[in-house]
Design an enzyme around this catalytic site. Sequence first.
Site, mmCIF file in Angstrom:
data_model
loop_
_atom_site.group_PDB
_atom_site.id
_atom_site.type_symbol
_atom_site.label_atom_id
_atom_site.label_comp_id
_atom_site.label_asym_id
_atom_site.label_seq_id
_atom_site.Cartn_x
_atom_site.Cartn_y
_atom_site.Cartn_z
ATOM 1 N N TRP A 102 97.931 125.404 14.247
ATOM 2 C CA TRP A 102 97.603 125.487 12.990
ATOM 3 C C TRP A 102 95.799 125.612 13.020
ATOM 4 O O TRP A 102 95.899 125.909 11.775
ATOM 5 C CB TRP A 102 97.426 123.576 12.455
ATOM 6 N N ASP A 172 91.243 118.902 9.521
ATOM 7 C CA ASP A 172 92.695 118.678 9.514
ATOM 8 C C ASP A 172 93.397 117.496 10.540
ATOM 9 O O ASP A 172 93.692 117.613 11.917
ATOM 10 C CB ASP A 172 93.757 120.205 10.170
ATOM 11 N N LYS A 196 103.320 112.827 8.363
ATOM 12 C CA LYS A 196 103.592 112.635 9.501
ATOM 13 C C LYS A 196 102.855 111.273 10.001
ATOM 14 O O LYS A 196 104.280 110.338 10.627
ATOM 15 C CB LYS A 196 103.076 113.369 10.250
HETATM 16 C C1 LIG Z 1 102.252 119.780 9.607
HETATM 17 C C2 LIG Z 1 100.740 120.991 10.332
HETATM 18 C C3 LIG Z 1 99.787 120.600 8.535
HETATM 19 C C4 LIG Z 1 100.844 121.359 7.917
HETATM 20 O O1 LIG Z 1 101.263 120.698 7.017
HETATM 21 P P1 LIG Z 1 102.030 120.793 5.367
HETATM 22 O O2 LIG Z 1 101.733 119.288 4.479
HETATM 23 O O3 LIG Z 1 103.551 121.363 5.573
HETATM 24 O O4 LIG Z 1 101.042 121.782 5.223
HETATM 25 C C5 LIG Z 1 99.024 121.216 8.948
HETATM 26 N N1 LIG Z 1 98.083 121.085 10.335
HETATM 27 C C6 LIG Z 1 98.890 120.010 10.762
HETATM 28 C C7 LIG Z 1 97.825 120.242 12.438
HETATM 29 C C8 LIG Z 1 100.026 119.564 10.610
HETATM 30 O O5 LIG Z 1 100.263 118.934 11.765
#
Ligand SMILES: *Cc1c(COP(=O)(O)O)cnc(C)c1O
Length: 360
Positions: A102, A172, A196
């Site tokens: 990511w 993030d 998540k």
């Molecule tokens: C799942 C995830 C993403 C992507 O998220 P989207 O909402 O599908 O764009 C980005 N960063 C992390 C750490 C993730 O777990």
Amino acid sequence: MARKYNFSAGPAMLPTAVIERAQAEMLDWNDSGMSVMEMSHRGKEYMSIAAKAEKDLRDVMSIPDNYKVLFLQGGASSQFAAIPLNLLGDKTSADYMNTGMWSKKAIAEAKRYCTVNIAADTSGNSFTTVPTQAELKLNPDAAYVHYTPNETIGGVEFDYIPDTGDVPLIADMSSTILSRPIDVSKFAMIYAGAQKNIGPAGLTIVIIRDDLLGKALSITPAMLNYATHAENDSMYNTPATYSWYVAGLVFEWIKEKGGLEAMAEVNRRKADKLYAAIDATDFYGSPVAINGRSWMNVPFTLADSDLDAEFLKGATERGLVTLKGHRSVGGMRASIYNAMPEEGVDALVAYMQEFASNNA
Ligand SMILES: *Cc1c(COP(=O)(O)O)cnc(C)c1O
């Protein structure tokens, strides 16, 4: 009907109590005579749902008053572009830590807009460790520092919050938000896709200190400009109304369960049990350095990968689903977010022990 224990990395399980509540309110929310899905986002009923969700999130995370909470769309992935567009200001470079898949995506997107200084890089060990504070090569003139506290695919989680001095720190938190208490004031901005640990897909939460707003580059699309959304209470356009409502039910559920301290206690126990099962025998292994082991995403391998398919088949038969590891890591991955009951982890551990003794 028996609900399965779904170890998916996302979209992930939601608390059964939340889904039942949504079901009970599905046709007629609070005597409104309509479903939340059918409500105008500008009507007083929906506005009350939206405001309560924000207040509950603020309570749960103890978000200081000088932070805006935005309920956006486009996923965490859209923020990869929005962050440089909004936060570079008159600077031309930003610091990024490269600690997993990511981070890499965030870096690739930022490179379109600025010079990216790689402040840490664990690609050399296949993203299985966390860089120490002393290893960070921070540029005091960077516009901001971006990192991924929990790498969902590698299952690597920072065991500390980096100290970046006066340079704004951006995280993030897609796969770790709400897993434990955090000190929001240490961050300039936190963002997370909902699917998540927050609620259904389609919603993205941004928590941003208000002095960072209003510096967006002039080329920034209105829909990616945080100031646009802050000035309009996240209703500049039609928000993801139903996902926002269900996220609000999740925040209420967290409150009822005792807040983030209570979440952390259960999450720690769940992770400890699973890592103990992995470490108990050479039959299983964890690729991740001990101090970087994630509470939320637990990758593990079988010493004999020829048994992977059989392991997964037996798991599925027991209602333990979506355990196949990410294609880049292989093996298994158990994602155990807040909504995964401790009984689900207990069932997985029991199955792992049984499978190991039957195949040793
Ligand atoms: C799942 C995830 C993403 C992507 O998220 P989207 O909402 O599908 O764009 C980005 N960063 C992390 C750490 C993730 O777990």
